[in-house]
Design an enzyme around this catalytic site. Structure first.
Site, PDB file in Angstrom:
ATOM      1  N   SER A 221       0.803  -1.134   0.177  1.00  0.00           N
ATOM      2  CA  SER A 221      -0.110   0.097   0.001  1.00  0.00           C
ATOM      3  C   SER A 221       0.751   1.341   0.084  1.00  0.00           C
ATOM      4  O   SER A 221       2.100   1.379   0.471  1.00  0.00           O
ATOM      5  CB  SER A 221      -0.715   0.140   1.292  1.00  0.00           C
ATOM      6  OG  SER A 221       0.039   0.282   2.384  1.00  0.00           O
ATOM      7  N   GLU A 242       6.837  -0.049  -5.014  1.00  0.00           N
ATOM      8  CA  GLU A 242       5.408  -0.315  -6.209  1.00  0.00           C
ATOM      9  C   GLU A 242       4.400  -0.203  -5.318  1.00  0.00           C
ATOM     10  O   GLU A 242       4.265  -1.035  -4.539  1.00  0.00           O
ATOM     11  CB  GLU A 242       5.661  -1.676  -6.770  1.00  0.00           C
ATOM     12  CG  GLU A 242       4.945  -1.688  -8.188  1.00  0.00           C
ATOM     13  CD  GLU A 242       3.600  -2.364  -7.756  1.00  0.00           C
ATOM     14  OE1 GLU A 242       2.626  -1.515  -7.623  1.00  0.00           O
ATOM     15  OE2 GLU A 242       3.720  -3.651  -7.822  1.00  0.00           O
TER      16      GLU A 242
END
Length: 494
Positions: A221, A242
């Site tokens: 997240s 990412e």
């Protein structure tokens, strides 16, 4: 009197559960900060040996590991299915993509990272210039649960091919997958712990960030990514992040509507919508809006939870999906499938929402569940404007015959797929990553190899020249000569 040996401390453990049944799949240790430090210390020694194998030596081991994964693919897919609940076919799809990436990284590492000559320029024409990429040392990889093979291997494989040792902390929801990968790698690299596993919860991941690794690669997240960046900043440890996405799909008036509808349904609902690059928003030209919606609804009615996709792996995500659907409906949106009662105890019915305000949670926030919003736009300018109106910028999809490339160039995203879903994820030569709240840095492709290596520049003087610039013996005559030379070379008006 005989001394009594102290009993070793009992290590905490945790269970990995099948999210579809709550069956215990396996039991794993909760590694402490001391355990993580020990793993990193061992990796530091292993890294020197692994780097010493050179590109070809490492490529050979990676190819052998790829062979084990390929021949035992059904075994790996079984572990993935049990820990995530996803169908065996979806588990195989992500594993096959990972196999392709291992092959590419092993084959191309030397070409991308090996020593190359560069021009030294006219002023240093008596020099040679070279650049090469050297391993960082030890890389910490913190992986996700939604694609527990494909996603972490996008970092692990490229870090290994570049010559690094890796300490891997998988999600607490999929530790068995991580163990399977590390154990099979050890079969082809038994000499040193080049790839190690640490398992546990957030504290174990935090310990890895602070354990003195040379880089952290994180997938998860945005909120957690920010915390990892803040912690890594304390030691100037570089990171690859990412993070989340709110990926759009845009449909032009000349698009193949059957293909676009199929891509939207797959992109939104596969893996129960638990895909960072999944389709969450769709913007459709008004001329084909009604046709497109009808096709999407017809396809969606054939998608069955528990058959085409599995349960929500992380139970807390059910509340997020429930909140987004409720907010969309409360603000005037309509559910053409699914809706207010779509969220069950484990599974979520595929939900297609229309007439949803652009400032609603279902449009602005990452849902990470099997929902999509579809909005009508007057033209592709409006589609691009709305697609880009987000803090995220991971992936996007365009369906258009005449204008696809031009539309793709205007979208704010790290990756674009044209006339097919998620194609960029399968092309091992393409970098994977986003912008904005979707993170930064890249895995996969040449960029992914360079992400886990440091460039080293070397300039070597081949012979001395009369005009010496880097000396206190330099004369005024030399300065005037250099001024004339530079003016002649670069001062001409174009």
């Amino acid at each position: 009197m005989t001394a009594v040996e102290p009993k070793p401390a009992v290590q905490d453990t945790f269970d990995s559960l099948n999210p579809a049944t709550d069956e215990v799949v396996g039991t794993h240790p909760v590694h402490t900060a001391e355990d993580v430090q020990a793993a990193v210390a061992a990796a530091r020694i292993a890294a020197g040996w692994w780097a010493g194998l050179g590109f070809e030596g490492r490529a050979d081991r990676l190819r052998r590991w790829n062979g084990i994964i390929t021949h035992r693919l059904a075994e790996l897919c079984d572990v993935v299915s049990k820990e995530t609940g996803k169908p065996a076919g979806d588990a195989q799809l992500e594993a096959v993509l990972a196999i392709e990436h291992i092959h590419w990284a092993a084959r191309n590492a030397r070409k991308v990272l090996g020593r190359k000559r560069r021009s030294a320029g006219l002023l240093l024409s008596n020099h040679t210039a070279t650049v090469e990429y050297q391993p960082l040392g030890v890389v910490g990889v913190i992986g996700p649960w939604n694609y527990p093979v494909y996603t972490p291997l996008g970092s692990i494989t490229y870090a290994l091919a570049a010559g690094n040792a890796v300490v891997f902390k998988p999600s607490e929801y999929t530790p068995g997958v991580g163990k399977w990968l590390v154990d099979t790698f050890a079969e082809v690299v038994p000499e040193y712990p080049v790839l190690q596993l640490v398992t546990g919860f957030g504290a174990t991941g935090a310990a890895l960030v602070g354990a003195g690794v040379d880089k952290i690669a994180f997938t998860g997240s945005t909120a957690t990514g920010k915390k990892i960046m803040a912690a890594a900043a304390e030691t100037l440890t570089p990171v690859v992040i990412e993070a989340g996405g709110k990926d759009p799909l845009i449909v032009d008036s000349d698009a193949d509507l059957d293909a676009a509808a199929d891509a939207a349904v797959w992109g939104a609902f596969s893996n129960s919508g638990q895909t960072c690059i999944g389709v969450e928003r769709v913007y459709v030209h008004e001329r084909v809006y009604d046709q497109f919606v009808d096709k999407v609804v017809a396809l969606t009615r054939g998608v069955k939870p528990g058959e085409q996709y599995g349960p929500m792996t992380m139970p807390s995500q059910l509340d997020v999906v429930r909140r987004h659907i409720a907010d969309a409906l409360a603000r005037g949106g309509r559910a053409l499938t699914g809706g207010a009662d779509a969220v069950g105890d484990r599974f979520v019915e595929p939900t297609v929402l229309v007439d949803v305000p652009e400032d609603s949670a279902a449009v602005r926030e990452e849902t990470f569940g099997p929902t999509m919003t579809i909005a009508k736009v007057r033209d592709m300018d409006e589609a691009v404007e709305k697609a880009n109106a987000t803090v995220y910028g991971l992936g996007s999809t365009v369906f258009s015959r005449a204008n696809a490339t031009r539309l793709a160039q205007r979208l704010k995203a790290g990756m674009i797929s044209i006339n097919a879903p998620f194609s960029f994820a399968g092309a091992a030569s393409l970098p994977f990553g986003g912008v904005g709240d979707s993170g930064f840095g890249r895995i996969h492709g040449p960029e992914g190899l360079r992400e886990f290596a440091r460039p080293k520049a070397v300039a070597r003087q081949r012979f001395a020249v009369p005009i010496k610039l880097t000396t206190f013996a330099r004369t005024e005559k030399t300065d005037k000569l250099v001024s004339k030379l530079v003016t002649g070379l670069y001062g001409r008006k174009r």
